[in-house]
Design a protein around this motif. Structure first.
Motif, mmCIF file in Angstrom:
data_model
loop_
_atom_site.group_PDB
_atom_site.id
_atom_site.type_symbol
_atom_site.label_atom_id
_atom_site.label_comp_id
_atom_site.label_asym_id
_atom_site.label_seq_id
_atom_site.Cartn_x
_atom_site.Cartn_y
_atom_site.Cartn_z
ATOM 1 N N GLY A 46 1.740 -3.378 -6.275
ATOM 2 C CA GLY A 46 1.357 -4.101 -5.243
ATOM 3 C C GLY A 46 1.518 -3.759 -3.780
ATOM 4 N N PRO A 47 2.441 -4.429 -3.223
ATOM 5 C CA PRO A 47 2.769 -4.184 -1.772
ATOM 6 C C PRO A 47 2.962 -2.391 -1.657
ATOM 7 N N GLY A 48 3.516 -1.813 -2.662
ATOM 8 C CA GLY A 48 3.575 -0.384 -2.461
ATOM 9 C C GLY A 48 2.397 0.346 -2.342
ATOM 10 N N THR A 49 1.133 -0.525 -2.720
ATOM 11 C CA THR A 49 -0.040 0.364 -2.819
ATOM 12 C C THR A 49 -1.093 -0.239 -1.463
ATOM 13 N N ILE A 50 -0.503 -1.183 -0.941
ATOM 14 C CA ILE A 50 -1.401 -1.829 0.267
ATOM 15 C C ILE A 50 -1.611 -0.542 1.258
ATOM 16 N N SER A 51 -0.443 0.109 1.810
ATOM 17 C CA SER A 51 -0.787 1.220 2.563
ATOM 18 C C SER A 51 -1.944 2.029 2.421
ATOM 19 N N LEU A 52 -2.055 2.272 1.092
ATOM 20 C CA LEU A 52 -3.245 3.144 0.280
ATOM 21 C C LEU A 52 -4.522 2.630 0.412
ATOM 22 N N PHE A 53 -4.625 1.380 0.059
ATOM 23 C CA PHE A 53 -6.064 0.662 -0.017
ATOM 24 C C PHE A 53 -6.184 0.305 1.484
ATOM 25 N N THR A 54 -5.367 -0.035 2.439
ATOM 26 C CA THR A 54 -5.707 -0.082 3.935
ATOM 27 C C THR A 54 -6.422 0.978 4.534
ATOM 28 N N ALA A 55 -5.739 2.381 4.040
ATOM 29 C CA ALA A 55 -6.562 3.492 4.663
ATOM 30 C C ALA A 55 -7.841 3.655 4.188
ATOM 31 N N ILE A 56 -7.903 3.544 2.633
ATOM 32 C CA ILE A 56 -9.437 3.838 2.209
ATOM 33 C C ILE A 56 -10.279 2.559 2.563
ATOM 34 N N TRP A 57 -9.840 1.428 2.930
ATOM 35 C CA TRP A 57 -10.754 0.466 3.597
ATOM 36 C C TRP A 57 -11.078 0.986 5.180
ATOM 37 N N GLU A 63 -13.162 2.831 10.309
ATOM 38 C CA GLU A 63 -12.214 2.543 11.461
ATOM 39 C C GLU A 63 -11.517 3.913 11.777
ATOM 40 N N GLN A 64 -11.658 5.008 10.718
ATOM 41 C CA GLN A 64 -11.150 6.110 10.673
ATOM 42 C C GLN A 64 -11.745 7.189 9.646
ATOM 43 N N SER A 65 -11.367 8.362 9.894
ATOM 44 C CA SER A 65 -11.898 9.357 9.019
ATOM 45 C C SER A 65 -10.598 9.990 8.206
ATOM 46 N N LEU A 66 -11.027 10.472 6.948
ATOM 47 C CA LEU A 66 -9.988 11.361 6.178
ATOM 48 C C LEU A 66 -10.342 12.758 6.163
ATOM 49 N N SER A 67 -9.230 13.628 6.173
ATOM 50 C CA SER A 67 -9.130 15.045 6.199
ATOM 51 C C SER A 67 -9.177 15.332 4.787
#
Length: 245
Positions: A46-57, A63-67
């Motif tokens: 749950g909270p442990g993957t919010i950072s992951l999903f925030t970056a994907i969204w 909002e940003q790109s991924l290398s």
């Protein structure tokens, strides 16, 4: 200042949606997840993957790109999710009941990650005070029909003091202070950078579950959690090291 809390109709609708996602849906989903899975699994997935999903969204919404390193990190993090979900008391095995709670926790995080991106856009134009106040107010308002329905059947005078202490703890430190601090931080550094702090939640939740509830911490949860964190570190390396947010 009284004027700081003034909002127009469009803002009211926006905060009503935010309150439903962050509090009404978010808190209910986490509570329901705990009916099926462990505290450690709920915290890691749950909270442990919010950072992951925030970056994907953030990538999906421009909002940003991924290398390539970022995409590799996302893959590694999802591998860690699988390890946590498959960690059972007798080795690696998927428990259908636990998977329901795991899915609820991850689904909540996926939706919450999208909410954080839109909330950040709002906070670029609004202060953190109205965002915090109206998120909580509208979030509580969504529960009123349920409270009105169930309140007459609750033996209020027979409730133990632990229930009232738990309610007070939920309202003040975790909700009012938590959302105020979170919105203040996001206004200054953005959702992607702010959600790096989510790394601490699985660790503290698992430790509290072990110390207070006596919940065993399985090797698969430890290894899977480490893989998730490693993947998110790769995914979010630029924000962790002070790059673009």
């Amino acid at each position: 200042r009284a004027g700081a809390l003034k909002i127009d109709r469009r803002d009211a609708l926006r905060y009503a949606v935010y309150g439903f996602i962050a509090i009404a849906f978010g808190e209910t989903a986490m509570t329901q997840a705990l009916q099926y899975t462990s505290v450690a699994n709920m915290a890691l997935l749950g909270p442990g993957t919010i950072s992951l999903f925030t970056a994907i969204w953030a990538v999906a919404l421009g909002e940003q790109s991924l290398s390539r390193l970022g995409w590799l990190g996302a893959g590694v993090a999802f591998l860690g999710v699988g390890v946590v979900a498959g960690s059972g008391p007798n080795g690696f095995a998927f428990d259908p009941t636990s998977l329901i709670g795991d899915a609820l926790a991850m689904g909540r995080s996926a939706i919450h990650g999208c909410y954080l991106i839109f909330l950040t856009r709002t906070l670029r134009q609004r202060s953190a005070l109205p965002a915090t106040v109206y998120n909580v107010v509208f979030g509580a308002a969504w529960f009123l029909p349920y409270v009105a329905w169930r309140a007459p059947t609750v033996p209020w005078t027979a409730l133990p003091s632990a229930v009232w202490w738990a309610l007070a703890w939920t309202i003040f430190p975790t909700t009012l202070f938590g959302y105020a601090a979170w919105n203040w931080t996001m206004r200054r550094v953005g959702a992607v950078s702010a959600s790096n702090a989510m790394f601490l939640l699985p660790l503290s939740s698992a430790a509290a579950a072990w110390a207070i509830l006596g919940e065993p911490l399985r090797l698969g949860q430890v290894l899977g959690g480490a893989v998730i964190v490693a993947g998110i570190v790769l995914l979010r390396w630029d924000t962790i090291t002070g790059g673009r947010t």
